[in-house]
Design a protein around this motif. Structure first.
Motif, short mmCIF file in Angstrom:
data_model
loop_
_atom_site.label_atom_id
_atom_site.label_comp_id
_atom_site.label_asym_id
_atom_site.label_seq_id
_atom_site.Cartn_x
_atom_site.Cartn_y
_atom_site.Cartn_z
N ARG A 68 55.35 38.70 33.88
CA ARG A 68 54.45 38.40 32.76
C ARG A 68 55.17 37.84 31.52
N MET A 83 42.91 39.07 32.17
CA MET A 83 42.15 40.26 32.54
C MET A 83 40.67 39.92 32.69
N GLU A 87 37.60 45.37 32.20
CA GLU A 87 38.91 45.90 32.61
C GLU A 87 39.57 46.61 31.44
N HIS A 127 49.18 46.86 37.42
CA HIS A 127 48.09 46.66 36.47
C HIS A 127 48.04 45.18 36.11
N ASN A 128 47.00 44.80 35.39
CA ASN A 128 46.79 43.37 35.09
C ASN A 128 47.02 43.01 33.64
#
Length: 350
Positions: A68, A83, A87, A127-128
């Motif tokens: 990321r 996202m 979320e 996770h995003n």
């Protein structure tokens, strides 16, 4: 908690209300974030430690948020790039780690939580989210240097005494089942795993006391209890809460007017107390007002959602918001397990 966070997520850290309204209108339901964020300063954030700085370090990218880091450099990149609507952001997801650890261990086991926290944060694809607050970066900068995990919490910096530190405390407070001393002790013990901040502890203690009282010893009237917690915060907050304004701009006159909408705890927690008093009978209006006030609305929203959810009860929460959370099914199972494990069968009512 999760609703307050997810609703605010697309407009997180917007600081000009005109830009928030241009990009989203008045947010009343879950939306996905835009790629372009007009107020984003993620490109000025350090990738090696807390706070601002250059992006030569690889705590972000190699230790946490793997894959990321490339989002951190470009100007105006959204903090929650990519996202989906409904979320949850990283701090809310870490609160779920606390919830699951409590259920698994049948109590507050800090070693178990820290093990899960490290695994979650260092596993690619767990996770995003794209952004990690300063306290996460400090923790994992220390961890990467071999500091023992119980000692990895960073010292207070300019932006670490923030309301984001309160997001993970509600599960341990509620697991204390109304024992106020135990709730305070557990809340501060949980906070100290990731934060070393005496100023933040003052507000964390107030939050723990307030949440525990709302669930296990609810008063007949909410405002006097909130006013007692507001004593000493200054700026006439206590008196203001006793004069609920019906003016449509009342929330933004306080959040962003009297108090900064940013994360700093001395402004964000009083803002939450005001919104709780202002919308004491309307969960939906409260979270909409918080979301559309911008700033650190996600973390304010988590704390506000916890307090008003405790006061008003489950049925006050709109069904569309409960069902619209991206992780609604998993979260429902986790909450049900927590209730079965920790909540007495006979709860007081008001």
């Amino acid at each position: 908690m999760m609703i307050g966070d997810a609703l605010a997520m697309p407009a997180h850290w917007y600081y000009r209300l005109s830009e928030l309204q241009r990009d989203f209108g008045v947010i009343q339901d879950y939306q996905a974030p835009k790629e372009f964020h007009p107020s984003s300063i993620m490109s000025l954030s350090s990738t090696s430690r807390a706070g601002r700085g250059n992006q030569t370090g690889d705590v972000v990218g190699e230790v946490i948020l793997k894959g990321r880091k490339h989002h951190w450099g470009p100007a105006h990149r959204h903090y929650h790039q990519g996202m989906q609507a409904g979320e949850n952001t990283l701090n809310a997801l870490c609160a779920r780690l606390v919830l699951r650890s409590l259920c698994r261990m049948k109590g507050h086991d800090t070693a178990d939580f820290l093990g899960e926290y490290v695994q979650f944060m260092t596993t690619e694809g767990s996770h995003n989210d794209t952004y990690a607050e300063s306290y996460h970066r400090d923790f994992f900068a220390n961890w990467a240097r071999g500091v023992p995990v119980h000692q990895c919490a960073g010292q207070t910096g300019h932006d670490t005494a923030s309301i984001g530190g309160l997001v993970g405390l509600a599960p341990v407070v509620l697991a204390a089942q109304g024992d106020l001393d135990q709730a305070l002790e557990a809340g501060l013990r949980q906070l100290r795993l990731t934060h070393r901040s005496q100023p933040l502890e003052v507000f964390a203690a107030a939050y723990c006391r307030l949440l525990s009282q709302l669930v296990f010893a609810p008063p007949l009237s909410l405002t006097p209890l909130l006013q007692s917690q507001a004593q000493g915060l200054g700026k006439g907050l206590s008196a203001m809460m006793g004069q609920a304004s019906s003016h449509r701009d009342a929330a933004t006159r306080v959040v962003g007017g009297l108090y900064s909408p940013a994360c700093y705890i001395e402004d964000s927690f009083p803002s939450v107390l005001y919104l709780t008093a202002r919308y004491a009978h309307d969960f939906e209006a409260a979270l909409i007002a918080n979301t559309n006030a911008g700033g650190d609305n996600c973390h304010r929203g988590s704390v506000l959602g916890a307090l008003l959810g405790a006061w008003l009860g489950f049925e006050a929460i709109p069904v569309r918001w409960r069902q619209g959370l991206l992780a609604a099914a998993e979260l429902t199972k986790e909450v049900d397990e927590f209730i079965a494990t920790f909540v007495p069968s006979a709860m007081p009512s008001h």
